[in-house]
Design an enzyme around this catalytic site. Structure first.
Site, PDB file in Angstrom:
ATOM      1  N   ASP A  92       0.315  -1.331   0.099  1.00 32.02           N
ATOM      2  CA  ASP A  92      -0.212  -0.037  -0.313  1.00 32.02           C
ATOM      3  C   ASP A  92       1.216   1.074   0.590  1.00 32.02           C
ATOM      4  O   ASP A  92      -0.307   1.923   0.322  1.00 32.02           O
ATOM      5  CB  ASP A  92      -0.883  -0.124   0.503  1.00 32.02           C
ATOM      6  CG  ASP A  92      -1.614  -1.057   0.886  1.00 32.02           C
ATOM      7  OD1 ASP A  92      -2.579  -1.580  -0.112  1.00 32.02           O
ATOM      8  OD2 ASP A  92      -1.591  -1.812   2.266  1.00 32.02           O
TER       9      ASP A  92
ATOM     10  N   LYS B 106       2.638   2.004  -5.100  1.00 28.05           N
ATOM     11  CA  LYS B 106       3.299   1.592  -6.230  1.00 28.05           C
ATOM     12  C   LYS B 106       2.502   1.613  -7.454  1.00 28.05           C
ATOM     13  O   LYS B 106       3.216   2.033  -8.551  1.00 28.05           O
ATOM     14  CB  LYS B 106       4.244  -0.113  -6.111  1.00 28.05           C
ATOM     15  CG  LYS B 106       4.872   0.193  -4.616  1.00 28.05           C
ATOM     16  CD  LYS B 106       5.006  -1.593  -4.572  1.00 28.05           C
ATOM     17  CE  LYS B 106       3.843  -2.952  -4.284  1.00 28.05           C
ATOM     18  NZ  LYS B 106       3.519  -2.628  -3.114  1.00 28.05           N
TER      19      LYS B 106
ATOM     20  N   GLY C 195      -3.814  -5.143  -4.588  1.00 25.88           N
ATOM     21  CA  GLY C 195      -4.578  -3.950  -5.043  1.00 25.88           C
ATOM     22  C   GLY C 195      -3.712  -2.174  -5.477  1.00 25.88           C
ATOM     23  O   GLY C 195      -3.254  -2.157  -4.486  1.00 25.88           O
ATOM     24  N   HIS C 196      -3.610  -2.179  -7.028  1.00 26.79           N
ATOM     25  CA  HIS C 196      -2.969  -1.005  -6.746  1.00 26.79           C
ATOM     26  C   HIS C 196      -4.022   0.074  -6.899  1.00 26.79           C
ATOM     27  O   HIS C 196      -4.776  -0.402  -8.375  1.00 26.79           O
ATOM     28  CB  HIS C 196      -2.046  -1.404  -8.078  1.00 26.79           C
ATOM     29  CG  HIS C 196      -0.413  -2.159  -8.038  1.00 26.79           C
ATOM     30  ND1 HIS C 196       0.385  -2.441  -8.187  1.00 26.79           N
ATOM     31  CD2 HIS C 196      -0.345  -2.426  -5.981  1.00 26.79           C
ATOM     32  CE1 HIS C 196       1.185  -3.041  -7.660  1.00 26.79           C
ATOM     33  NE2 HIS C 196       1.005  -3.026  -6.894  1.00 26.79           N
ATOM     34  N   SER C 197      -4.070   0.461  -6.421  1.00 31.40           N
ATOM     35  CA  SER C 197      -5.268   1.964  -6.955  1.00 31.40           C
ATOM     36  C   SER C 197      -4.484   3.031  -7.533  1.00 31.40           C
ATOM     37  O   SER C 197      -3.375   4.052  -7.391  1.00 31.40           O
ATOM     38  CB  SER C 197      -5.937   2.820  -5.582  1.00 31.40           C
ATOM     39  OG  SER C 197      -6.466   2.114  -4.474  1.00 31.40           O
TER      40      SER C 197
ATOM     41  N   THR D 281      -6.370 -11.875   2.951  1.00 36.91           N
ATOM     42  CA  THR D 281      -7.904 -11.066   1.951  1.00 36.91           C
ATOM     43  C   THR D 281      -8.536 -12.544   1.517  1.00 36.91           C
ATOM     44  O   THR D 281      -9.984 -12.130   1.039  1.00 36.91           O
ATOM     45  CB  THR D 281      -7.077 -10.740   1.101  1.00 36.91           C
ATOM     46  OG1 THR D 281      -6.466 -11.411   0.317  1.00 36.91           O
ATOM     47  CG2 THR D 281      -6.398  -9.432   1.123  1.00 36.91           C
TER      48      THR D 281
ATOM     49  N   GLN E  43       2.411  -6.882  -3.010  1.00 35.88           N
ATOM     50  CA  GLN E  43       2.141  -6.472  -1.555  1.00 35.88           C
ATOM     51  C   GLN E  43       3.675  -5.826  -1.483  1.00 35.88           C
ATOM     52  O   GLN E  43       3.802  -5.301  -2.381  1.00 35.88           O
ATOM     53  CB  GLN E  43       2.477  -8.260  -1.152  1.00 35.88           C
ATOM     54  CG  GLN E  43       0.809  -8.890  -1.048  1.00 35.88           C
ATOM     55  CD  GLN E  43       0.681 -10.271  -2.838  1.00 35.88           C
ATOM     56  OE1 GLN E  43       1.768  -9.708  -2.925  1.00 35.88           O
ATOM     57  NE2 GLN E  43      -0.545  -9.407  -2.498  1.00 35.88           N
TER      58      GLN E  43
ATOM     59  N   ASN F 119      -8.329  -3.385  -1.854  1.00 34.79           N
ATOM     60  CA  ASN F 119      -9.374  -4.047  -2.247  1.00 34.79           C
ATOM     61  C   ASN F 119     -10.219  -4.230  -1.380  1.00 34.79           C
ATOM     62  O   ASN F 119     -11.589  -4.677  -0.863  1.00 34.79           O
ATOM     63  CB  ASN F 119      -8.731  -4.902  -2.467  1.00 34.79           C
ATOM     64  CG  ASN F 119      -8.792  -6.792  -2.791  1.00 34.79           C
ATOM     65  OD1 ASN F 119      -9.903  -6.386  -3.581  1.00 34.79           O
ATOM     66  ND2 ASN F 119      -7.950  -7.844  -3.356  1.00 34.79           N
TER      67      ASN F 119
ATOM     68  N   THR G 156       3.164  13.801  -4.333  1.00 34.83           N
ATOM     69  CA  THR G 156       2.402  14.995  -3.457  1.00 34.83           C
ATOM     70  C   THR G 156       1.377  14.955  -2.911  1.00 34.83           C
ATOM     71  O   THR G 156       0.337  15.879  -2.360  1.00 34.83           O
ATOM     72  CB  THR G 156       3.250  16.628  -4.875  1.00 34.83           C
ATOM     73  OG1 THR G 156       2.108  16.214  -5.768  1.00 34.83           O
ATOM     74  CG2 THR G 156       4.419  16.463  -4.317  1.00 34.83           C
TER      75      THR G 156
END
Length: 424
Positions: A11, A14, A38-40, A129, A223, A299, A412
């Site tokens: 988290d 990345k 889970g890449h947001s 998860t 991860q 996620n 930023t």
């Protein structure tokens, strides 16, 4: 080939960084984990959480590879493609994806094995998860699993039916609640039909030829380092190797071909699930930091545990990965703090330790703190490094001196364009 790794418990941001620099690469290859990641990423104002797909999916010229070390859930893959198609209706997503025929499948019953083991008093509660990742990797090692390439076999439906039926019956005997078997099997076959729309190839041959031809490749880790199955705080880890060297194994690329290794770290720490967390904070301070940083699983939406920056663990992660440059995220979340706590050492058994990642919860770990002057400035609109608050510059310089690795990028804010290249 360059590699990008998270240096904490995941988290770190990345996905955003890969999305930003992805246009500089021809290929982005995911090398570990599954739909538990889970890449947001923000795309045209929409917050998108990628679970299986590499973060280069938004760049039309980038080939996105799901590598051999990934475990692929066909149902999750189908859902992810459908979600992206909804917000990118005029783009041919399938043309951008390649999947390793050697990657293993996550079966629907794996998810219920995961749920059973998390809830049963007979097993350790890890805090997973519950996406079936560990059971899939387990069956891979037991040589009892199905692989992505198997979906083209004439016997695939029969083999899948037999394996699913056996696991379903075993789970029923244990009292695990599940949907009807035919529903699980139907959803799985439908997911596999979606996989068949994508080229399924020997990705290691494709990657090596691409590198030989001068193509730029970025290996994307899921991860993060401190969750590595071997080098993290076992058993509170993920089920795959997350460190940079795993990219070579999982993608089939020689270490001789690795160039840059990016390491992404937050200006503080978070983790999801159980396990050692030396700099964890609790109470109202933790709630405030969690809310301000939106520290909830991308996620699962679970609240993340939060704590201050941990340099001994960060040095350990940098050592394991051979990081050549750092990306610092979420310093903006600390904007209104008068002083920024940083753990510079641990005190363990009356010894002062500057590089370590403790394994035993029975050890008494006392963080030794240094408080750096904060920056009461919103720097989200600043685009040049020389315009950053002086105290933020001092914070960055302190970290570079302690870690002996340059911080090349500073996030930023959450949007893809909110990032400063400090090297310019």
């Amino acid at each position: 080939m360059d590699i990008l790794i998270g240096l904490q418990w995941g988290d770190e941001g990345k996905g955003k960084f890969i999305d930003l620099i992805g246009s500089d690469y021809d290929i982005i290859a995911r090398f570990n984990g599954g739909a538990n990641a889970g890449h947001s990423i923000y795309y045209q104002g929409n917050k998108v959480t990628l679970k299986l797909l590499p973060s280069g999916i938004f760049s039309s010229h980038v080939k996105n590879i799901i590598g051999t070390g990934v475990v692929v859930d066909p149902i999750a893959f189908k859902a992810e493609i459908e979600e992206l198609a909804h917000i990118m209706p005029d783009q041919d997503l399938v043309d951008r994806i390649l999947i390793s025929q050697k990657a293993h499948l996550v079966l629907p019953t794996h998810r219920y094995w995961d749920i059973y083991m998390e809830q049963s008093p007979l097993y350790r509660t890890i805090g997973t998860t519950k996406n079936g990742i560990a059971p899939s990797y387990s069956n891979k090692i037991l040589r009892q699993n199905l692989r992505v390439g198997d979906i083209h076999s004439d016997s695939f439906n029969t083999d899948a039916y037999q394996i699913l039926n056996r696991q379903y019956n075993e789970l029923q005997l244990l009292g695990q609640e599940m949907p009807a078997f035919e529903e699980l099997y139907h959803d799985f076959i439908q997911g596999c039909a979606s996989l068949k729309q994508v080229p399924i190839i020997d990705t290691e041959i494709f990657l090596n030829k691409a590198i030989q031809d001068g193509k730029k490749v970025l290996a994307e880790g899921a991860q993060a380092t401190l969750l590595d199955i071997d080098h993290g705080n076992y058993p509170y880890v993920t089920s795959s190797n997350t460190i940079a060297s795993a990219a070579c194994v999982s993608l089939g690329v020689s270490p001789k071909l690795v160039d840059k290794i990016y390491g992404v770290t937050k200006a503080y720490c978070t983790r999801v699930g159980n396990g050692i967390f030396p700099t964890e904070i609790t109470g109202q301070a933790a709630n405030d930091l969690r809310e301000k940083g939106a520290e909830f699983g991308s996620n699962t939406k679970r609240p993340r545990r939060v704590g201050w920056l941990d340099l001994p663990a960060l040095k350990y992660a940098i050592m394991l990965n051979g990081v050549t440059q750092l990306v610092l995220t979420k310093a903006d979340i600390l904007n209104e703090m008068a002083a920024i706590p940083v753990c510079t050492h641990y005190e363990i058994d009356e010894q002062k330790i500057s590089l370590a990642f403790p394994q035993s919860a029975e050890q008494e770990i006392k963080p030794i703190w240094k408080y750096l002057k904060g920056w009461n400035t919103d720097f989200s609109n600043i685009k040049q490094a020389n315009l950053l608050p002086e105290t933020l510059g001092a914070f960055i310089s302190f970290l570079e001196e302690e870690l002996q690795v340059p911080i090349k990028y500073l996030s930023t804010g959450p949007q893809r364009e909110e990032l400063i290249n400090l090297a310019k």
